[in-house]
Design a protein around this motif. Sequence first.
Motif: not given
Length: 490
Positions: A242-262
Amino acid sequence: MAIRLPSHLHRARSGILHFRIAIPPDLRIHFKTREIYRSLRTANVREAATTAQALSHALKQLFSQIRTGTMSEQKKTPPGPLGGLDLGLIMEFHFDTVTPTKKTVRFQTEPHDTPEMVSAALAAINGTAGAGTKERKKSTPLFSELIEDYKRDRLAAGKWTSKTQDENLAVYKLCLTIIGDLPIGDIGDDQALTYVETLKKLPANMNKMPAYRGKTISEVIALNPAPMATRTINKSLERISSLFKFATLKPKYDLRYNPFSGRSLNESDGQQREPFTNDELARLFGAAEHTQRQYTTAYSYWLPLMGLLTGARLNELCQLHLSDFEVVGGIDCINIKDAGEGQRLKNKNARRLVPIHDKLIEVGLIRYVNRLRAQGHERLFPTLKLTDEGYGKMPSRWFGKFRERCGILEKHTKVFHSFRHTFISTLLDNDVEETAIAPIVGHDGKLITGQVYWNVKDAVKRKPTVERFQPHPDVWNLVPKFEDVEITGE
Protein backbone atom coordinates in the motif's frame (compact mmCIF):
# COMPACT_ATOMS: atom_id res chain seq x y z
CA MET A 1 34.01 -14.87 17.12
CA ALA A 2 33.02 -12.41 14.39
CA ILE A 3 33.80 -13.38 10.80
CA ARG A 4 36.22 -10.94 9.16
CA LEU A 5 34.80 -9.47 5.94
CA PRO A 6 36.91 -8.93 2.81
CA SER A 7 38.53 -5.53 2.32
CA HIS A 8 36.19 -2.55 1.74
CA LEU A 9 33.06 -4.47 2.77
CA HIS A 10 30.89 -3.39 5.69
CA ARG A 11 27.73 -5.13 6.87
CA ALA A 12 24.94 -2.78 7.95
CA ARG A 13 22.54 -3.56 10.79
CA SER A 14 20.08 -4.77 8.18
CA GLY A 15 22.54 -7.46 7.08
CA ILE A 16 23.06 -5.82 3.66
CA LEU A 17 26.70 -5.38 2.60
CA HIS A 18 28.09 -1.96 1.66
CA PHE A 19 31.20 -0.89 -0.27
CA ARG A 20 33.37 1.48 1.73
CA ILE A 21 36.60 3.23 0.80
CA ALA A 22 38.23 6.30 2.33
CA ILE A 23 39.26 9.23 0.13
CA PRO A 24 43.04 9.69 0.66
CA PRO A 25 43.65 12.83 2.77
CA ASP A 26 45.72 14.51 0.06
CA LEU A 27 42.85 14.12 -2.46
CA ARG A 28 39.92 15.22 -0.33
CA ILE A 29 40.14 18.74 -1.75
CA HIS A 30 38.70 17.32 -4.98
CA PHE A 31 35.73 15.63 -3.31
CA LYS A 32 32.84 16.71 -1.10
CA THR A 33 33.07 13.65 1.11
CA ARG A 34 35.73 11.87 3.15
CA GLU A 35 34.68 8.39 2.03
CA ILE A 36 32.55 6.57 -0.51
CA TYR A 37 29.93 4.34 1.13
CA ARG A 38 27.12 2.74 -0.83
CA SER A 39 24.88 -0.35 -0.58
CA LEU A 40 25.77 -3.32 -2.77
CA ARG A 41 22.16 -4.56 -2.49
CA THR A 42 23.10 -8.06 -1.30
CA ALA A 43 23.89 -9.92 1.92
CA ASN A 44 25.96 -12.53 0.05
CA VAL A 45 29.65 -12.01 0.78
CA ARG A 46 30.83 -13.74 -2.39
CA GLU A 47 28.67 -11.57 -4.64
CA ALA A 48 29.58 -8.38 -2.79
CA ALA A 49 33.32 -9.16 -2.72
CA THR A 50 33.48 -9.39 -6.51
CA THR A 51 31.85 -6.00 -6.95
CA ALA A 52 33.89 -4.42 -4.14
CA GLN A 53 37.16 -5.67 -5.64
CA ALA A 54 36.32 -4.13 -9.04
CA LEU A 55 35.28 -0.83 -7.50
CA SER A 56 38.36 -0.69 -5.27
CA HIS A 57 40.70 -1.37 -8.17
CA ALA A 58 39.15 1.31 -10.40
CA LEU A 59 39.03 3.95 -7.66
CA LYS A 60 42.62 3.35 -6.60
CA GLN A 61 43.69 3.79 -10.21
CA LEU A 62 41.68 7.00 -10.30
CA PHE A 63 43.37 8.28 -7.15
CA SER A 64 46.75 7.57 -8.72
CA GLN A 65 45.80 9.34 -11.94
CA ILE A 66 44.61 12.41 -10.03
CA ARG A 67 47.96 12.59 -8.24
CA THR A 68 50.02 12.28 -11.40
CA GLY A 69 47.73 14.37 -13.57
CA THR A 70 47.89 11.75 -16.32
CA MET A 71 44.22 11.97 -17.18
CA SER A 72 43.48 14.37 -19.98
CA GLU A 73 40.30 16.22 -20.66
CA GLN A 74 39.40 13.44 -23.08
CA LYS A 75 36.83 10.94 -21.89
CA LYS A 76 38.35 7.56 -20.99
CA THR A 77 36.99 4.29 -19.75
CA PRO A 78 38.85 2.95 -16.75
CA PRO A 79 41.25 0.07 -17.42
CA GLY A 80 41.48 -3.19 -15.59
CA PRO A 81 38.66 -5.19 -13.95
CA LEU A 82 36.18 -2.30 -13.97
CA GLY A 83 36.48 -1.89 -17.72
CA GLY A 84 36.15 -5.65 -18.09
CA LEU A 85 32.71 -5.47 -16.51
CA ASP A 86 31.56 -3.31 -19.44
CA LEU A 87 30.12 -0.75 -17.06
CA GLY A 88 30.02 2.08 -19.55
CA LEU A 89 31.56 4.33 -16.90
CA ILE A 90 32.99 7.57 -18.24
CA MET A 91 35.45 9.64 -16.23
CA GLU A 92 36.71 13.14 -16.98
CA PHE A 93 39.57 14.96 -15.30
CA HIS A 94 40.05 18.74 -15.60
CA PHE A 95 42.49 21.39 -14.43
CA ASP A 96 40.77 24.54 -13.30
CA THR A 97 41.79 27.40 -15.63
CA VAL A 98 41.84 29.92 -12.80
CA THR A 99 43.55 27.74 -10.23
CA PRO A 100 45.66 25.25 -12.21
CA THR A 101 46.54 23.23 -9.13
CA LYS A 102 42.89 22.49 -8.45
CA LYS A 103 41.62 19.41 -10.22
CA THR A 104 37.96 18.56 -10.90
CA VAL A 105 36.74 15.00 -11.27
CA ARG A 106 33.50 14.16 -13.02
CA PHE A 107 31.75 10.84 -13.42
CA GLN A 108 28.94 9.94 -15.77
CA THR A 109 27.12 6.61 -15.83
CA GLU A 110 25.12 5.06 -18.63
CA PRO A 111 22.36 2.99 -16.97
CA HIS A 112 21.61 0.83 -19.98
CA ASP A 113 25.23 -0.42 -19.94
CA THR A 114 25.66 -0.64 -16.19
CA PRO A 115 24.75 -3.60 -13.93
CA GLU A 116 22.36 -2.24 -11.30
CA MET A 117 24.42 -3.16 -8.27
CA VAL A 118 27.64 -1.49 -9.38
CA SER A 119 25.85 1.45 -10.94
CA ALA A 120 24.30 2.33 -7.57
CA ALA A 121 27.70 2.31 -5.90
CA LEU A 122 29.30 4.50 -8.54
CA ALA A 123 26.39 6.94 -8.42
CA ALA A 124 27.70 7.98 -5.01
CA ILE A 125 30.81 9.41 -6.65
CA ASN A 126 28.69 11.07 -9.29
CA GLY A 127 27.00 13.11 -6.61
CA THR A 128 30.05 14.00 -4.49
CA ALA A 129 32.95 14.67 -6.88
CA GLY A 130 33.35 17.89 -8.79
CA ALA A 131 30.67 20.15 -10.06
CA GLY A 132 28.39 17.52 -11.55
CA THR A 133 26.97 17.17 -15.05
CA LYS A 134 23.79 17.94 -16.87
CA GLU A 135 23.54 14.29 -17.85
CA ARG A 136 23.41 13.11 -14.26
CA LYS A 137 20.07 11.54 -13.33
CA LYS A 138 18.27 13.30 -10.52
CA SER A 139 18.02 11.15 -7.41
CA THR A 140 14.55 10.23 -6.16
CA PRO A 141 13.51 10.83 -2.51
CA LEU A 142 14.64 8.35 0.11
CA PHE A 143 12.52 5.52 1.50
CA SER A 144 12.30 7.33 4.85
CA GLU A 145 10.84 10.41 3.12
CA LEU A 146 8.15 8.29 1.47
CA ILE A 147 7.17 6.90 4.87
CA GLU A 148 6.80 10.39 6.31
CA ASP A 149 4.78 11.58 3.30
CA TYR A 150 2.45 8.58 3.47
CA LYS A 151 1.93 8.97 7.22
CA ARG A 152 1.03 12.61 6.76
CA ASP A 153 -1.40 11.73 3.95
CA ARG A 154 -3.14 8.96 5.94
CA LEU A 155 -3.50 11.07 9.07
CA ALA A 156 -4.81 14.07 7.13
CA ALA A 157 -7.42 11.85 5.46
CA GLY A 158 -8.43 10.31 8.80
CA LYS A 159 -7.53 6.85 7.53
CA TRP A 160 -5.35 5.88 10.49
CA THR A 161 -6.15 5.50 14.16
CA SER A 162 -3.23 5.75 16.59
CA LYS A 163 -3.12 1.94 16.71
CA THR A 164 -3.09 1.65 12.91
CA GLN A 165 -0.34 4.25 12.74
CA ASP A 166 1.84 2.37 15.24
CA GLU A 167 1.31 -0.95 13.44
CA ASN A 168 2.12 0.47 10.02
CA LEU A 169 5.16 2.44 11.15
CA ALA A 170 6.57 -0.65 12.89
CA VAL A 171 6.29 -2.57 9.60
CA TYR A 172 7.86 0.27 7.61
CA LYS A 173 10.72 0.65 10.10
CA LEU A 174 11.57 -3.04 9.87
CA CYS A 175 11.51 -2.91 6.07
CA LEU A 176 13.74 0.19 6.18
CA THR A 177 16.19 -1.70 8.40
CA ILE A 178 16.23 -4.73 6.10
CA ILE A 179 16.71 -3.04 2.70
CA GLY A 180 18.25 0.26 3.79
CA ASP A 181 17.22 3.88 3.36
CA LEU A 182 17.59 3.81 -0.42
CA PRO A 183 16.28 6.27 -2.98
CA ILE A 184 12.81 5.10 -4.01
CA GLY A 185 13.93 4.81 -7.62
CA ASP A 186 16.55 2.25 -6.55
CA ILE A 187 14.04 -0.05 -4.83
CA GLY A 188 12.95 -2.85 -7.11
CA ASP A 189 12.40 -6.60 -7.26
CA ASP A 190 15.75 -7.45 -5.64
CA GLN A 191 14.97 -5.37 -2.57
CA ALA A 192 11.43 -6.74 -2.36
CA LEU A 193 12.74 -10.31 -2.50
CA THR A 194 15.37 -9.53 0.13
CA TYR A 195 12.61 -8.19 2.39
CA VAL A 196 10.42 -11.30 1.94
CA GLU A 197 13.32 -13.72 2.40
CA THR A 198 14.44 -11.94 5.57
CA LEU A 199 10.92 -11.66 7.00
CA LYS A 200 10.46 -15.44 6.69
CA LYS A 201 13.41 -15.95 9.04
CA LEU A 202 12.34 -13.49 11.74
CA PRO A 203 10.15 -14.11 14.81
CA ALA A 204 6.88 -12.34 15.51
CA ASN A 205 6.93 -9.34 17.89
CA MET A 206 10.72 -9.20 17.64
CA ASN A 207 11.02 -5.75 19.24
CA LYS A 208 8.91 -6.77 22.23
CA MET A 209 11.04 -9.78 23.23
CA PRO A 210 14.04 -9.18 25.53
CA ALA A 211 16.03 -11.96 23.85
CA TYR A 212 16.16 -9.97 20.60
CA ARG A 213 16.29 -6.42 21.89
CA GLY A 214 19.29 -4.45 20.66
CA LYS A 215 20.37 -7.13 18.20
CA THR A 216 20.83 -6.66 14.46
CA ILE A 217 18.69 -8.53 11.95
CA SER A 218 21.59 -10.89 11.22
CA GLU A 219 22.13 -11.58 14.92
CA VAL A 220 18.45 -12.36 15.44
CA ILE A 221 18.40 -14.74 12.46
CA ALA A 222 21.55 -16.44 13.76
CA LEU A 223 19.57 -17.42 16.90
CA ASN A 224 17.31 -19.53 14.63
CA PRO A 225 14.01 -18.28 16.15
CA ALA A 226 10.59 -19.72 15.42
CA PRO A 227 9.43 -17.77 12.36
CA MET A 228 6.35 -15.57 12.37
CA ALA A 229 3.10 -16.94 10.92
CA THR A 230 2.57 -16.71 7.17
CA ARG A 231 -0.55 -14.64 7.82
CA THR A 232 1.56 -12.10 9.75
CA ILE A 233 4.06 -11.90 6.89
CA ASN A 234 1.25 -11.32 4.42
CA LYS A 235 -0.19 -8.52 6.55
CA SER A 236 3.22 -6.82 6.51
CA LEU A 237 3.46 -7.26 2.75
CA GLU A 238 0.00 -5.71 2.32
CA ARG A 239 1.08 -2.68 4.32
CA ILE A 240 4.33 -2.23 2.38
CA SER A 241 2.51 -2.73 -0.92
CA SER A 242 0.00 0.00 0.00
CA LEU A 243 2.90 2.33 0.79
CA PHE A 244 4.52 1.78 -2.60
CA LYS A 245 1.21 1.94 -4.43
CA PHE A 246 0.92 5.44 -2.99
CA ALA A 247 4.38 6.23 -4.37
CA THR A 248 3.46 5.07 -7.89
CA LEU A 249 0.68 7.67 -7.94
CA LYS A 250 2.99 10.56 -7.05
CA PRO A 251 5.26 12.03 -9.78
CA LYS A 252 7.68 13.06 -7.04
CA TYR A 253 8.87 9.47 -6.63
CA ASP A 254 9.16 8.59 -10.32
CA LEU A 255 8.29 4.96 -9.50
CA ARG A 256 7.20 2.99 -12.55
CA TYR A 257 5.71 0.01 -10.70
CA ASN A 258 5.07 -1.38 -7.23
CA PRO A 259 7.81 -3.97 -6.51
CA PHE A 260 5.94 -5.33 -3.46
CA SER A 261 2.66 -6.01 -5.27
CA GLY A 262 1.54 -9.64 -5.56
CA ARG A 263 4.15 -11.07 -3.19
CA SER A 264 1.78 -12.62 -0.62
CA LEU A 265 2.88 -16.07 0.48
CA ASN A 266 0.80 -19.19 -0.05
CA GLU A 267 -0.87 -20.05 3.25
CA SER A 268 -1.16 -23.73 2.39
CA ASP A 269 1.36 -24.44 5.15
CA GLY A 270 -1.49 -24.85 7.64
CA GLN A 271 -1.21 -21.43 9.27
CA GLN A 272 -4.44 -20.03 7.84
CA ARG A 273 -7.48 -19.89 10.07
CA GLU A 274 -9.61 -23.01 9.96
CA PRO A 275 -13.24 -23.75 10.82
CA PHE A 276 -14.14 -25.46 14.06
CA THR A 277 -15.04 -29.13 13.85
CA ASN A 278 -18.23 -30.40 15.50
CA ASP A 279 -16.07 -31.98 18.21
CA GLU A 280 -14.41 -28.61 18.92
CA LEU A 281 -17.77 -26.83 18.97
CA ALA A 282 -19.03 -29.44 21.45
CA ARG A 283 -16.05 -28.70 23.69
CA LEU A 284 -16.65 -24.94 23.47
CA PHE A 285 -20.39 -25.11 24.17
CA GLY A 286 -19.95 -27.93 26.67
CA ALA A 287 -17.61 -25.88 28.88
CA ALA A 288 -18.32 -25.23 32.55
CA GLU A 289 -19.99 -21.89 31.79
CA HIS A 290 -22.72 -23.64 29.77
CA THR A 291 -23.18 -26.65 32.01
CA GLN A 292 -23.34 -24.53 35.15
CA ARG A 293 -25.34 -21.76 33.43
CA GLN A 294 -23.04 -19.12 34.92
CA TYR A 295 -21.08 -16.51 32.90
CA THR A 296 -18.86 -13.70 34.12
CA THR A 297 -20.04 -11.40 31.29
CA ALA A 298 -22.95 -11.24 28.88
CA TYR A 299 -20.56 -11.24 25.93
CA SER A 300 -19.02 -14.57 27.00
CA TYR A 301 -22.48 -16.08 26.47
CA TRP A 302 -23.52 -14.23 23.33
CA LEU A 303 -20.38 -13.80 21.25
CA PRO A 304 -19.66 -17.49 20.44
CA LEU A 305 -23.33 -18.00 19.53
CA MET A 306 -23.53 -14.89 17.39
CA GLY A 307 -20.19 -15.59 15.72
CA LEU A 308 -21.35 -19.09 14.81
CA LEU A 309 -24.80 -18.11 13.53
CA THR A 310 -24.05 -14.82 11.74
CA GLY A 311 -20.52 -15.31 10.39
CA ALA A 312 -19.69 -11.80 11.65
CA ARG A 313 -16.24 -10.71 12.79
CA LEU A 314 -15.50 -10.27 16.48
CA ASN A 315 -15.25 -6.48 16.51
CA GLU A 316 -18.33 -6.14 14.30
CA LEU A 317 -20.32 -7.87 17.04
CA CYS A 318 -18.64 -6.11 19.96
CA GLN A 319 -19.38 -2.62 18.59
CA LEU A 320 -23.10 -3.19 17.86
CA HIS A 321 -25.55 -0.54 19.00
CA LEU A 322 -29.09 -1.52 19.96
CA SER A 323 -30.28 0.68 17.11
CA ASP A 324 -28.49 -1.72 14.73
CA PHE A 325 -31.19 -4.32 15.46
CA GLU A 326 -33.98 -3.62 12.96
CA VAL A 327 -37.05 -5.26 11.49
CA VAL A 328 -36.86 -5.13 7.69
CA GLY A 329 -39.70 -6.57 5.62
CA GLY A 330 -40.92 -8.43 8.68
CA ILE A 331 -37.47 -10.01 9.27
CA ASP A 332 -35.39 -9.36 12.40
CA CYS A 333 -31.99 -8.18 11.17
CA ILE A 334 -28.64 -6.83 12.31
CA ASN A 335 -27.52 -3.82 10.32
CA ILE A 336 -23.72 -4.00 10.44
CA LYS A 337 -22.40 -0.53 9.72
CA ASP A 338 -19.86 2.06 10.79
CA ALA A 339 -22.12 5.05 11.36
CA GLY A 340 -22.26 4.90 15.16
CA GLU A 341 -19.77 6.17 17.70
CA GLY A 342 -16.63 4.02 17.79
CA GLN A 343 -17.82 1.77 14.96
CA ARG A 344 -15.24 0.72 12.35
CA LEU A 345 -15.41 -1.82 9.55
CA LYS A 346 -12.73 -3.62 7.56
CA ASN A 347 -13.89 -2.25 4.20
CA LYS A 348 -16.95 -0.95 2.37
CA ASN A 349 -18.18 -4.50 1.64
CA ALA A 350 -18.49 -5.05 5.40
CA ARG A 351 -21.55 -2.75 5.52
CA ARG A 352 -24.38 -5.25 5.30
CA LEU A 353 -27.75 -6.51 6.47
CA VAL A 354 -27.72 -9.88 8.26
CA PRO A 355 -31.03 -11.62 9.04
CA ILE A 356 -30.98 -12.99 12.58
CA HIS A 357 -30.92 -16.79 12.69
CA ASP A 358 -34.02 -18.44 14.20
CA LYS A 359 -31.85 -20.22 16.76
CA LEU A 360 -30.52 -16.90 18.07
CA ILE A 361 -34.11 -15.70 18.42
CA GLU A 362 -34.94 -19.00 20.13
CA VAL A 363 -32.28 -18.57 22.85
CA GLY A 364 -33.39 -14.97 23.49
CA LEU A 365 -31.31 -12.45 21.50
CA ILE A 366 -34.26 -10.17 20.65
CA ARG A 367 -35.53 -10.42 24.22
CA TYR A 368 -32.06 -9.48 25.51
CA VAL A 369 -31.95 -6.47 23.17
CA ASN A 370 -35.38 -5.30 24.34
CA ARG A 371 -34.33 -5.67 27.98
CA LEU A 372 -31.26 -3.46 27.40
CA ARG A 373 -33.41 -0.86 25.66
CA ALA A 374 -35.78 -0.79 28.61
CA GLN A 375 -32.79 -0.25 30.92
CA GLY A 376 -31.68 2.77 28.88
CA HIS A 377 -28.57 1.26 27.33
CA GLU A 378 -27.39 2.16 23.82
CA ARG A 379 -25.00 -0.68 23.03
CA LEU A 380 -25.35 -4.47 22.94
CA PHE A 381 -22.41 -4.92 25.32
CA PRO A 382 -22.36 -1.74 27.40
CA THR A 383 -19.50 -2.86 29.67
CA LEU A 384 -16.98 -3.02 26.79
CA LYS A 385 -14.65 -0.04 26.51
CA LEU A 386 -13.44 1.48 23.26
CA THR A 387 -9.67 1.07 22.70
CA ASP A 388 -7.31 1.57 19.77
CA GLU A 389 -8.26 -1.99 18.77
CA GLY A 390 -11.97 -1.21 18.83
CA TYR A 391 -14.34 -2.80 21.34
CA GLY A 392 -13.03 -6.33 20.83
CA LYS A 393 -9.78 -6.21 22.83
CA MET A 394 -11.05 -7.74 26.08
CA PRO A 395 -13.36 -10.31 24.39
CA SER A 396 -10.45 -11.39 22.18
CA ARG A 397 -8.24 -12.00 25.22
CA TRP A 398 -11.07 -13.78 27.01
CA PHE A 399 -11.76 -16.11 24.08
CA GLY A 400 -8.07 -16.99 23.68
CA LYS A 401 -7.92 -18.23 27.28
CA PHE A 402 -11.37 -19.86 27.04
CA ARG A 403 -10.40 -21.75 23.88
CA GLU A 404 -7.23 -23.09 25.50
CA ARG A 405 -9.22 -24.11 28.60
CA CYS A 406 -11.45 -26.12 26.28
CA GLY A 407 -8.43 -27.99 24.92
CA ILE A 408 -8.23 -26.17 21.57
CA LEU A 409 -4.58 -25.15 21.51
CA GLU A 410 -3.90 -24.19 17.89
CA LYS A 411 -2.95 -20.55 18.47
CA HIS A 412 -2.96 -19.32 14.88
CA THR A 413 -5.47 -21.55 13.14
CA LYS A 414 -8.31 -21.90 15.67
CA VAL A 415 -9.39 -18.47 16.89
CA PHE A 416 -12.67 -16.57 17.23
CA HIS A 417 -12.55 -15.94 13.48
CA SER A 418 -12.95 -19.72 13.08
CA PHE A 419 -16.68 -19.29 13.86
CA ARG A 420 -16.88 -17.19 10.69
CA HIS A 421 -15.01 -19.86 8.73
CA THR A 422 -17.38 -22.50 10.12
CA PHE A 423 -20.43 -20.53 9.00
CA ILE A 424 -19.08 -19.88 5.49
CA SER A 425 -17.59 -23.32 4.84
CA THR A 426 -20.76 -25.09 6.03
CA LEU A 427 -22.90 -23.06 3.65
CA LEU A 428 -20.50 -23.80 0.79
CA ASP A 429 -20.59 -27.51 1.67
CA ASN A 430 -24.38 -27.28 1.46
CA ASP A 431 -24.07 -26.04 -2.14
CA VAL A 432 -25.03 -22.44 -1.36
CA GLU A 433 -23.68 -20.13 -4.08
CA GLU A 434 -20.86 -17.78 -3.12
CA THR A 435 -22.87 -14.85 -4.51
CA ALA A 436 -25.58 -15.61 -1.94
CA ILE A 437 -23.11 -15.86 0.95
CA ALA A 438 -21.02 -12.77 0.09
CA PRO A 439 -23.55 -10.03 1.05
CA ILE A 440 -24.25 -11.76 4.37
CA VAL A 441 -20.63 -12.07 5.50
CA GLY A 442 -19.36 -8.85 3.89
CA HIS A 443 -17.30 -10.24 1.03
CA ASP A 444 -17.09 -8.65 -2.39
CA GLY A 445 -19.95 -10.29 -4.22
CA LYS A 446 -19.45 -8.22 -7.39
CA LEU A 447 -22.55 -6.28 -6.48
CA ILE A 448 -23.13 -2.70 -7.54
CA THR A 449 -25.50 -0.79 -5.28
CA GLY A 450 -25.71 -3.67 -2.83
CA GLN A 451 -22.27 -2.81 -1.50
CA VAL A 452 -23.62 0.34 0.10
CA TYR A 453 -27.42 0.19 -0.03
CA TRP A 454 -30.02 -2.44 0.72
CA ASN A 455 -33.80 -2.66 0.64
CA VAL A 456 -36.58 -4.74 2.17
CA LYS A 457 -36.17 -7.43 -0.45
CA ASP A 458 -32.63 -8.16 0.74
CA ALA A 459 -33.81 -9.36 4.17
CA VAL A 460 -36.39 -11.69 2.63
CA LYS A 461 -33.86 -13.11 0.15
CA ARG A 462 -31.04 -13.52 2.67
CA LYS A 463 -33.02 -15.14 5.48
CA PRO A 464 -33.23 -18.61 3.80
CA THR A 465 -29.46 -18.53 3.19
CA VAL A 466 -28.76 -17.85 6.86
CA GLU A 467 -31.08 -20.66 7.88
CA ARG A 468 -29.21 -23.12 5.63
CA PHE A 469 -26.58 -23.14 8.35
CA GLN A 470 -27.69 -25.51 11.10
CA PRO A 471 -25.42 -26.47 14.00
CA HIS A 472 -25.23 -30.17 14.79
CA PRO A 473 -27.91 -31.23 17.32
CA ASP A 474 -25.22 -32.59 19.67
CA VAL A 475 -23.76 -29.07 19.79
CA TRP A 476 -26.97 -27.08 19.96
CA ASN A 477 -28.47 -29.20 22.74
CA LEU A 478 -25.65 -27.91 24.98
CA VAL A 479 -26.75 -24.27 24.68
CA PRO A 480 -29.10 -22.90 27.38
CA LYS A 481 -31.57 -20.06 26.80
CA PHE A 482 -30.46 -16.67 28.03
CA GLU A 483 -33.26 -16.52 30.66
CA ASP A 484 -31.80 -19.65 32.24
CA VAL A 485 -28.30 -18.29 32.77
CA GLU A 486 -26.74 -16.05 35.40
CA ILE A 487 -24.27 -13.24 34.66
CA THR A 488 -22.03 -13.10 37.73
CA GLY A 489 -19.48 -10.41 36.89
CA GLU A 490 -21.57 -7.44 35.70
